[in-house]
Design a protein around this motif. Structure first.
Motif, PDB file in Angstrom:
ATOM      1  N   VAL A  12       8.557   7.061   6.161  1.00 36.26           N
ATOM      2  CA  VAL A  12       7.723   6.238   5.626  1.00 36.26           C
ATOM      3  C   VAL A  12       7.855   4.715   5.765  1.00 36.26           C
ATOM      4  N   ALA A  13       8.843   5.163   6.661  1.00 35.01           N
ATOM      5  CA  ALA A  13       8.679   3.614   7.184  1.00 35.01           C
ATOM      6  C   ALA A  13       7.809   2.880   7.416  1.00 35.01           C
ATOM      7  N   LEU A  14       7.625   4.339   8.714  1.00 31.44           N
ATOM      8  CA  LEU A  14       5.808   3.917   9.890  1.00 31.44           C
ATOM      9  C   LEU A  14       4.481   3.998   8.794  1.00 31.44           C
ATOM     10  N   MET A  15       5.301   4.600   7.675  1.00 30.86           N
ATOM     11  CA  MET A  15       4.275   3.643   6.680  1.00 30.86           C
ATOM     12  C   MET A  15       3.242   2.819   6.464  1.00 30.86           C
ATOM     13  N   CYS A  16       4.953   2.084   6.613  1.00 30.12           N
ATOM     14  CA  CYS A  16       4.663   0.851   6.462  1.00 30.12           C
ATOM     15  C   CYS A  16       4.791  -0.716   7.902  1.00 30.12           C
ATOM     16  N   ALA A  24      13.425   2.328   2.708  1.00 35.17           N
ATOM     17  CA  ALA A  24      13.207   2.630   4.134  1.00 35.17           C
ATOM     18  C   ALA A  24      12.571   1.671   5.390  1.00 35.17           C
ATOM     19  N   MET A  25      13.007   0.330   5.182  1.00 37.78           N
ATOM     20  CA  MET A  25      12.768  -0.063   6.569  1.00 37.78           C
ATOM     21  C   MET A  25      13.022  -1.439   6.440  1.00 37.78           C
ATOM     22  N   VAL A  26      14.431  -1.245   5.755  1.00 38.27           N
ATOM     23  CA  VAL A  26      15.540  -2.328   5.828  1.00 38.27           C
ATOM     24  C   VAL A  26      16.883  -1.138   6.904  1.00 38.27           C
ATOM     25  N   SER A  27      16.538  -0.355   6.558  1.00 41.40           N
ATOM     26  CA  SER A  27      17.210   1.083   7.516  1.00 41.40           C
ATOM     27  C   SER A  27      16.797   0.946   8.396  1.00 41.40           C
ATOM     28  N   HIS A  28      15.372   1.520   8.573  1.00 43.96           N
ATOM     29  CA  HIS A  28      15.173   1.799   9.672  1.00 43.96           C
ATOM     30  C   HIS A  28      13.897   0.914  10.292  1.00 43.96           C
ATOM     31  N   PRO A  29      14.511  -0.246  10.657  1.00 42.21           N
ATOM     32  CA  PRO A  29      13.657  -1.146  11.196  1.00 42.21           C
ATOM     33  C   PRO A  29      12.681  -1.523  12.333  1.00 42.21           C
ATOM     34  N   GLU A  30      13.151  -0.774  13.368  1.00 42.34           N
ATOM     35  CA  GLU A  30      13.379   0.333  14.376  1.00 42.34           C
ATOM     36  C   GLU A  30      10.909   0.800  14.258  1.00 42.34           C
ATOM     37  N   GLN A  75       0.410  -1.206   0.068  1.00 36.62           N
ATOM     38  CA  GLN A  75      -0.326  -0.086  -0.190  1.00 36.62           C
ATOM     39  C   GLN A  75       0.943   1.040   0.099  1.00 36.62           C
ATOM     40  N   ALA A  76       1.836   1.152   0.396  1.00 37.38           N
ATOM     41  CA  ALA A  76       2.933   2.374   0.516  1.00 37.38           C
ATOM     42  C   ALA A  76       3.178   2.931  -0.212  1.00 37.38           C
ATOM     43  N   LEU A  77       3.794   1.509  -1.157  1.00 33.71           N
ATOM     44  CA  LEU A  77       3.722   2.126  -2.342  1.00 33.71           C
ATOM     45  C   LEU A  77       3.415   3.183  -3.341  1.00 33.71           C
ATOM     46  N   SER A  78       1.953   2.996  -3.085  1.00 34.16           N
ATOM     47  CA  SER A  78       1.766   4.571  -3.500  1.00 34.16           C
ATOM     48  C   SER A  78       1.346   5.864  -3.065  1.00 34.16           C
ATOM     49  N   ASN A 108      -1.749   1.879  16.379  1.00 38.07           N
ATOM     50  CA  ASN A 108      -0.994   1.184  15.410  1.00 38.07           C
ATOM     51  C   ASN A 108      -0.843   1.584  14.022  1.00 38.07           C
ATOM     52  N   CYS A 109      -1.988   1.666  13.228  1.00 38.04           N
ATOM     53  CA  CYS A 109      -2.157   2.102  11.657  1.00 38.04           C
ATOM     54  C   CYS A 109      -2.212   3.651  11.722  1.00 38.04           C
ATOM     55  N   SER A 110      -1.464   4.082  12.435  1.00 43.62           N
ATOM     56  CA  SER A 110      -1.316   6.056  12.183  1.00 43.62           C
ATOM     57  C   SER A 110      -0.449   5.903  10.845  1.00 43.62           C
ATOM     58  N   GLY A 111       0.840   5.225  10.925  1.00 38.37           N
ATOM     59  CA  GLY A 111       1.585   5.955   9.787  1.00 38.37           C
ATOM     60  C   GLY A 111       0.728   5.318   8.917  1.00 38.37           C
ATOM     61  N   LYS A 112       0.259   4.552   8.349  1.00 39.72           N
ATOM     62  CA  LYS A 112      -0.267   4.238   7.489  1.00 39.72           C
ATOM     63  C   LYS A 112      -1.399   5.006   6.825  1.00 39.72           C
ATOM     64  N   HIS A 113      -2.366   5.197   7.343  1.00 40.34           N
ATOM     65  CA  HIS A 113      -3.389   6.575   7.728  1.00 40.34           C
ATOM     66  C   HIS A 113      -2.252   7.973   7.001  1.00 40.34           C
ATOM     67  N   ALA A 114      -1.722   8.224   8.235  1.00 42.10           N
ATOM     68  CA  ALA A 114      -0.772   9.581   7.293  1.00 42.10           C
ATOM     69  C   ALA A 114      -0.021   9.123   6.230  1.00 42.10           C
ATOM     70  N   GLY A 115       0.008   8.233   5.463  1.00 41.61           N
ATOM     71  CA  GLY A 115       0.191   8.119   4.103  1.00 41.61           C
ATOM     72  C   GLY A 115      -0.843   7.831   3.002  1.00 41.61           C
ATOM     73  N   MET A 116      -1.618   7.872   3.858  1.00 39.94           N
ATOM     74  CA  MET A 116      -3.606   7.831   3.337  1.00 39.94           C
ATOM     75  C   MET A 116      -3.478   9.186   2.759  1.00 39.94           C
TER      76      MET A 116
END
Length: 340
Positions: free
Chosen positions: A72-76, A226-232, A52-55, A132-140
């Motif tokens: 971006v990692a938070l959006m995932c 983004a995911m692998v450089s900021h896994p936290e 979804q974050a690809l969008s 826990n989904c606030s990052g995804k919603h921020a991306g939307m």
């Protein structure tokens, strides 16, 4: 049909048995191994977030709002609402001229019990941004802002934001959008029902971005980096997603989904795997994922040691005494031509 994956013991008794299904697929769309039914349909839940974050990238929002890799990692992510998660979510929302009141999701504490207790002890109330989904919603919301879509209905399937994400999931998973089942996720937005095979294929392709045309390859590389450089950011302190990516130094991307769905992409091999535990027990999920990675021989001895607590887990009582174990008991079937 689902098959036995794990035994949970107490003393010498097998007290609980968990069943489920697994698919292991490469980026050539070849089924490599499986357990149970690799074509079982289920909701992808939050395992779909990296797709979804690809969008966010492809819509132009990533560049327009100058999001950081942490954001971006938070959006995932299915994050733990630690301070650095909350700050990243607030920063992302501020860049698009909004605050957490624009998030169309429920107020919660943290997914993590320890962090929830800390929040309660310090007198904090439930917040949308802790969800826990606030990052995804921020991306939307970023996609909606960038493209002039209605931010008051971004959570609705008919909104172009959700149509864009549905089409992206369709493209990457190679399931026609008309054949993707739609439900409502825990955070209130559409969620996608797919075969495990296609979930695994999606992550195989994320792990081998050369299969995509240049624009999408750039988006995939941005998300994976983004995911692998900021896994936290993707889970939180001591979380399985975070530790799995952290300890494997960029060769694995991983994402949990609610009700015991899990997807992994093995970057150096272009292999994806998808797991669903039939009864939805998330507690035992990491043991299954670790066992699959052991059987696929993708972890070094050092990585196995660093992640061992997620593999054969201790069954702990309220006094913090070990009373048994959570132990995988399956052996993957190698796929034949008839299975594919």
């Amino acid at each position: 049909m689902s098959e036995v994956l794990l035994h949970v013991s107490r003393a010498n008794c097998i007290e609980n048995i968990h069943r489920g299904d697994i698919a292991v697929v490469d980026y050539h769309k070849k089924l490599l191994a499986y357990w149970g039914n690799p074509y079982k349909k289920t909701y992808m839940r939050s395992s779909a977030k990296p797709i979804q974050a690809l969008s966010v990238v492809e819509s132009g929002a990533y560049d327009a709002f100058n999001f950081t890799k942490q954001e971006v990692a938070l959006m995932c992510a299915s994050h733990y609402a630690e301070t650095f998660h909350v700050e990243a979510a607030e920063s992302a929302l501020s860049k698009i001229g909004l605050d957490e009141n624009a998030l169309l999701l429920g107020k919660t504490y943290s997914l993590n019990e320890t962090i929830t207790r800390t929040l309660c002890r310090t007198g904090q109330e439930e917040r949308r941004i802790f969800n826990n989904c606030s990052g995804k919603h921020a991306g939307m919301l970023a996609i909606a802002r960038q493209n002039g879509f209605d931010i008051a209905t971004y959570d609705q399937l008919e909104n172009p934001v959700q149509q864009m994400m549905l089409q992206t999931v369709s493209d990457v998973s190679e399931v026609d959008s008309k054949d993707i089942g739609i439900g409502i996720d825990g955070c209130g937005v559409p969620v996608f029902e797919l075969p495990l095979f296609n979930m695994a294929l999606s992550f195989a392709k994320l792990a081998h971005s050369e299969v995509f045309e240049p624009k999408r390859k750039n988006a995939v590389d941005t998300i994976v980096s983004a995911m692998v450089s900021h896994p936290e950011m993707v889970a939180g302190t001591n979380g399985f997603c975070t530790e799995l990516m952290k300890q494997t130094s960029g060769k694995i991307i991983a994402k949990l989904g609610a009700d015991a769905v899990y997807c992994v992409g093995i970057v150096d091999k272009g292999i994806g795997l998808a797991v669903k535990i039939e009864d939805g027990n998330v507690k035992v999920l990491s043991s299954v994922v670790m066992e699959v990675l052991h059987q696929l021989d993708v972890l070094t001895d050092a990585e196995k040691k660093a992640l061992s607590r997620f593999h054969i887990q201790e069954n702990i009582n309220s006094k913090n005494f070990k009373v048994g174990e959570i132990r995988p008991v399956f052996s993957l079937n190698q796929a034949s031509a008839e299975d594919r």
